[in-house]
Motif scaffolding. Structure first.
Motif, PDB file in Angstrom:
ATOM      1  N   HIS A  17     -72.909 -58.072  50.622  1.00  0.00           N
ATOM      2  CA  HIS A  17     -72.446 -56.602  50.693  1.00  0.00           C
ATOM      3  C   HIS A  17     -73.628 -55.602  50.247  1.00  0.00           C
ATOM      4  O   HIS A  17     -74.028 -55.618  49.080  1.00  0.00           O
ATOM      5  N   HIS A  19     -75.468 -51.678  51.267  1.00  0.00           N
ATOM      6  CA  HIS A  19     -75.479 -50.369  52.232  1.00  0.00           C
ATOM      7  C   HIS A  19     -76.900 -50.131  52.508  1.00  0.00           C
ATOM      8  O   HIS A  19     -77.631 -49.224  52.124  1.00  0.00           O
ATOM      9  N   HIS A  54     -69.950 -48.634  55.263  1.00  0.00           N
ATOM     10  CA  HIS A  54     -68.450 -47.992  55.328  1.00  0.00           C
ATOM     11  C   HIS A  54     -68.004 -48.018  56.925  1.00  0.00           C
ATOM     12  O   HIS A  54     -68.689 -47.398  57.527  1.00  0.00           O
ATOM     13  N   GLU A  90     -68.212 -52.848  55.700  1.00  0.00           N
ATOM     14  CA  GLU A  90     -67.233 -52.756  54.530  1.00  0.00           C
ATOM     15  C   GLU A  90     -65.808 -51.673  55.068  1.00  0.00           C
ATOM     16  O   GLU A  90     -65.849 -50.861  55.462  1.00  0.00           O
ATOM     17  N   HIS A 147     -65.033 -55.911  45.617  1.00  0.00           N
ATOM     18  CA  HIS A 147     -64.914 -55.531  44.215  1.00  0.00           C
ATOM     19  C   HIS A 147     -63.549 -55.355  43.668  1.00  0.00           C
ATOM     20  O   HIS A 147     -63.374 -54.163  43.254  1.00  0.00           O
ATOM     21  N   ASP A 205     -73.623 -54.811  46.536  1.00  0.00           N
ATOM     22  CA  ASP A 205     -73.015 -53.626  46.797  1.00  0.00           C
ATOM     23  C   ASP A 205     -74.109 -52.549  46.694  1.00  0.00           C
ATOM     24  O   ASP A 205     -73.717 -51.313  46.153  1.00  0.00           O
ATOM     25  N   HIS A 207     -76.796 -49.495  47.229  1.00  0.00           N
ATOM     26  CA  HIS A 207     -76.646 -48.263  47.923  1.00  0.00           C
ATOM     27  C   HIS A 207     -78.252 -47.774  48.099  1.00  0.00           C
ATOM     28  O   HIS A 207     -78.488 -46.917  48.731  1.00  0.00           O
TER      29      HIS A 207
HETATM   30 FE   LIG Z   1     -69.763 -50.962  49.300  1.00  0.00          FE
END
Ligand SMILES: [Fe+2]
Length: 274
Positions: A17, A19, A54, A90, A147, A205, A207
């Protein structure tokens, strides 16, 4: 003595996961940032990243499969392939899941496997979610819930996550929840879910490169303090490795509902006499 994060930096970790694709969602803002993220991940012992922009979240435009593959190639080349990057997404809980499930070129599965990273709204659990999980599984897709520890309803009613997993879903915990980057509630929820054996993956996750960074080793070390090195390692190595290869997830502990609900085992007189 606390477990050292160094023991996880052996370049075997897989992050399902992240981005990392530039100018795609609220993650990386440029190719340069994506390259920095790759280098940070490689330095942390991550060998493979699944790019998960996303999808269908009502905020960002959902990228098509060609765009995802083109951007992956750009980042791989610019970063001298210091990590491998695989396609994914995601996916926000929505009816598009079922339309996409019919599509042989679907973008919603992680690396073309049967697994999908499924995101709920942060404040709620969609109504009739048990039925939806059943329908998703019936469509040949195994949902990995992104999450769950950051979801308000699951924080308040942790049994929800146990029920979803019993019905065939998997759970992915954010590294930042374990390292307290999101505050106390996600931390406590992550700890309960992991101690109950209901977590299957820890992922970054990530970013950006300066905040919400692509690092796993520190969270894995904390998890190892809670539940031992073997289970912690399975959540960052064996389980995600199996996922990207579309294999059965090898580490699925028996759930400990008492741990999930924060109940200590009561000593009874019977116990004393045994
Ligand atoms: Fe995410």
């Amino acid at each position: 003595m606390p477990v050292s994060s160094e023991i996880f930096k052996s370049s075997k970790m897989v992050d399902i996961h992240c981005h990392i694709l530039p100018e795609t969602d609220d993650g990386s803002e440029s190719l340069e940032e994506s390259v920095s993220m790759c280098r940070s991940a490689a330095a942390d012992g991550i060998k493979t990243i699944v790019a998960t922009p996303h999808m269908f979240d009502g905020v960002h435009e959902t990228p098509d499969k060609d765009t995802i593959n083109r951007k992956i190639e750009m980042v791989l080349e610019a970063s001298d392939r210091c990590v491998d990057i695989l396609p994914g997404g995601e996916v926000r809980y929505s009816y598009e899941i079922f339309q996409e499930a019919e599509n042989p070129h679907t973008r919603i599965k992680l690396n073309g496997s049967s697994y999908m990273l499924l995101e709920f709204p942060f404040q709620a659990i969609p109504p009739n979610i048990e039925v939806t999980i059943f329908q998703i599984l019936n469509a040949g897709i195994t949902p990995v819930i992104a999450h769950p520890e950051r979801n308000l309803k699951i924080q308040q009613h942790p049994r929800i996550i146990a029920e979803l997993i019993e019905r065939g879903a998997f759970a992915q915990i954010d590294a930042g929840s374990i390292t307290k980057s999101f505050g106390q509630e996600p931390y406590l929820s992550a700890k309960k879910i992991i101690e109950a054996g209901l977590a299957h993956f820890i992922a970054t996750d990530a970013h950006h490169n300066d905040r919400r960074r692509p690092v796993l080793s520190s969270a894995a070390a904390i998890a190892a303090d809670w539940v031992g090195e073997d289970y912690a390692r399975s959540m960052v190595e064996e389980n995600p490795e199996a996922l990207i290869n579309d294999q059965v997830i090898p580490c699925q502990p028996d759930p400990d509902i008492d741990a999930l609900l924060g109940r200590r085992a009561k000593k009874s007189w019977f116990t004393f006499w045994r």
